[in-house]
Design a protein around this motif. Structure first.
Motif, short mmCIF file in Angstrom:
data_model
loop_
_atom_site.label_atom_id
_atom_site.label_comp_id
_atom_site.label_asym_id
_atom_site.label_seq_id
_atom_site.Cartn_x
_atom_site.Cartn_y
_atom_site.Cartn_z
N ASN A 154 -3.83 -15.44 30.62
CA ASN A 154 -4.52 -16.75 30.56
C ASN A 154 -3.73 -17.91 30.91
OD1 ASN A 154 -6.87 -15.17 29.92
ND2 ASN A 154 -6.83 -15.35 27.58
N TYR A 155 -2.55 -17.87 30.22
CA TYR A 155 -1.87 -19.09 30.42
C TYR A 155 -1.28 -19.30 31.88
CZ TYR A 155 -1.05 -19.89 25.32
OH TYR A 155 -1.22 -20.15 23.82
N ALA A 156 -1.07 -18.13 32.44
CA ALA A 156 -0.80 -18.38 33.89
C ALA A 156 -2.00 -19.07 34.86
CB ALA A 156 -0.37 -16.93 34.41
N GLN A 157 -3.27 -18.35 34.38
CA GLN A 157 -4.54 -18.91 35.07
C GLN A 157 -4.50 -20.40 34.90
OE1 GLN A 157 -7.57 -16.19 34.00
NE2 GLN A 157 -7.11 -14.55 35.42
N GLN A 158 -4.32 -20.82 33.65
CA GLN A 158 -4.52 -22.18 33.52
C GLN A 158 -3.55 -22.95 34.06
OE1 GLN A 158 -4.42 -22.66 29.37
NE2 GLN A 158 -6.42 -21.45 28.72
N GLY A 159 -2.47 -22.34 34.17
CA GLY A 159 -1.22 -23.11 34.89
C GLY A 159 -1.58 -23.32 36.53
N LEU A 160 -2.09 -22.23 37.03
CA LEU A 160 -2.35 -22.37 38.31
C LEU A 160 -3.65 -22.98 38.82
CD1 LEU A 160 -1.92 -20.89 41.29
CD2 LEU A 160 -3.48 -19.02 40.50
N LYS A 161 -4.70 -23.12 37.66
CA LYS A 161 -5.66 -24.17 38.13
C LYS A 161 -5.12 -25.38 37.87
CE LYS A 161 -10.54 -24.91 36.38
NZ LYS A 161 -10.54 -26.15 36.54
N ALA A 162 -4.42 -25.78 36.80
CA ALA A 162 -3.76 -27.32 36.82
C ALA A 162 -2.96 -27.37 38.16
CB ALA A 162 -3.02 -27.27 35.55
N ALA A 163 -2.23 -26.52 38.53
CA ALA A 163 -1.59 -26.94 39.97
C ALA A 163 -2.53 -27.21 41.03
CB ALA A 163 -0.67 -25.66 40.21
N GLN A 164 -3.67 -26.26 41.18
CA GLN A 164 -4.54 -26.48 42.00
C GLN A 164 -5.16 -27.78 42.06
OE1 GLN A 164 -6.83 -22.99 41.75
NE2 GLN A 164 -5.57 -21.71 43.22
N ASP A 165 -5.76 -28.11 40.86
CA ASP A 165 -6.33 -29.35 40.60
C ASP A 165 -5.40 -30.57 40.98
OD1 ASP A 165 -8.65 -28.13 39.71
OD2 ASP A 165 -8.13 -28.51 37.63
N ALA A 166 -4.18 -30.60 40.92
CA ALA A 166 -3.16 -31.68 41.00
C ALA A 166 -3.28 -31.59 42.40
CB ALA A 166 -1.92 -31.42 40.35
N VAL A 167 -3.14 -30.64 43.13
CA VAL A 167 -3.07 -30.53 44.64
C VAL A 167 -4.18 -31.17 45.34
CG1 VAL A 167 -2.92 -29.20 46.61
CG2 VAL A 167 -1.34 -28.63 44.88
N GLN A 168 -5.26 -30.65 44.87
CA GLN A 168 -6.58 -31.30 45.20
C GLN A 168 -6.64 -32.68 45.07
OE1 GLN A 168 -9.40 -29.84 46.78
NE2 GLN A 168 -8.44 -27.69 46.73
N GLY A 169 -6.46 -33.26 43.81
CA GLY A 169 -6.54 -34.47 43.39
C GLY A 169 -5.61 -35.33 44.45
N GLY A 170 -4.49 -34.71 44.86
CA GLY A 170 -3.63 -35.56 45.92
C GLY A 170 -4.05 -35.56 47.15
N LYS A 171 -4.73 -34.56 47.67
CA LYS A 171 -5.42 -34.87 48.88
C LYS A 171 -6.82 -35.45 48.98
CE LYS A 171 -4.75 -29.96 50.33
NZ LYS A 171 -5.30 -28.97 50.70
N LYS A 172 -7.48 -35.72 47.93
CA LYS A 172 -8.37 -36.80 47.92
C LYS A 172 -7.95 -38.42 48.00
CE LYS A 172 -11.72 -34.04 44.90
NZ LYS A 172 -12.29 -33.96 43.74
N GLU A 173 -7.00 -38.56 47.70
CA GLU A 173 -6.53 -40.22 47.63
C GLU A 173 -6.06 -40.27 48.93
OE1 GLU A 173 -3.80 -40.79 44.73
OE2 GLU A 173 -5.04 -39.94 43.28
#
Length: 173
Positions: A154-173
């Motif tokens: 669960n912690y690994a999935q949460q970390g992976l999701k947070a990393a993906q969100d951070a990557v996605q958020g960086g692309k939008k800008e």
């Protein structure tokens, strides 16, 4: 200088200082006779008719003879108080017997040894039982480890999701 018919101080000192091993039998006998005669003459001659050196000589001899007698008395008392070899051997035998009597027999020693061994085995068994009672069962251990693995996933999935969100958020800008 000595009085007439008396031994001089020098002669007396020489006799005392010379070891008996260096004297002949005649010398020893002569010394004994002349010393006895000198002592007798000194005891009957009045003190006021003695020369100073003769008084000194007589006092020295008297002191020396008294010391010799005292040493002889102490030596005799000491030897009288020493136990005989038979007494010493008897004491050694008594102590040896007491020590031997107080030792356990071979059977008693083996019995005591077996008793201690049994006590040690019983104690080890008790400790093993107590330790085993505190251990979780195999099912409990598997369930606990499964829970830890799921939590880690669960912690690994949460970390992976947070990393993906951070990557996605960086692309939008």
């Amino acid at each position: 200088m000595s009085d007439l018919g008396r031994k001089g101080l020098g002669e007396q000192v020489e006799e005392k200082v010379t070891p008996d091993s260096q004297k002949s039998g005649i010398d020893k006998a002569s010394e004994s006779v002349t010393s006895t005669g000198d002592k007798l003459a000194g005891s009957v001659q009045p003190g006021d008719s003695k020369s100073t050196t003769q008084k000194l000589s007589d006092q020295s001899r008297s002191t020396f003879d008294s010391a010799q007698d005292t040493v002889g008395d102490y030596s005799k008392k000491a030897s009288d108080n020493l136990p005989s070899s038979g007494d010493v051997q008897g004491t050694v035998d008594d102590v040896s017997k007491k020590a031997s009597d107080s030792l356990p027999s071979q059977g008693e020693a083996e019995g005591t040894s077996k008793s201690y061994l049994q006590q040690a085995q019983d104690t080890a068994g008790d400790l093993y039982s107590k330790a085993s009672a505190n251990l979780p069962s195999q099912e409990e251990a598997q369930g606990t480890s499964k829970t830890y693995v799921e939590t880690a996933q669960n912690y690994a999935q949460q970390g992976l999701k947070a990393a993906q969100d951070a990557v996605q958020g960086g692309k939008k800008e």
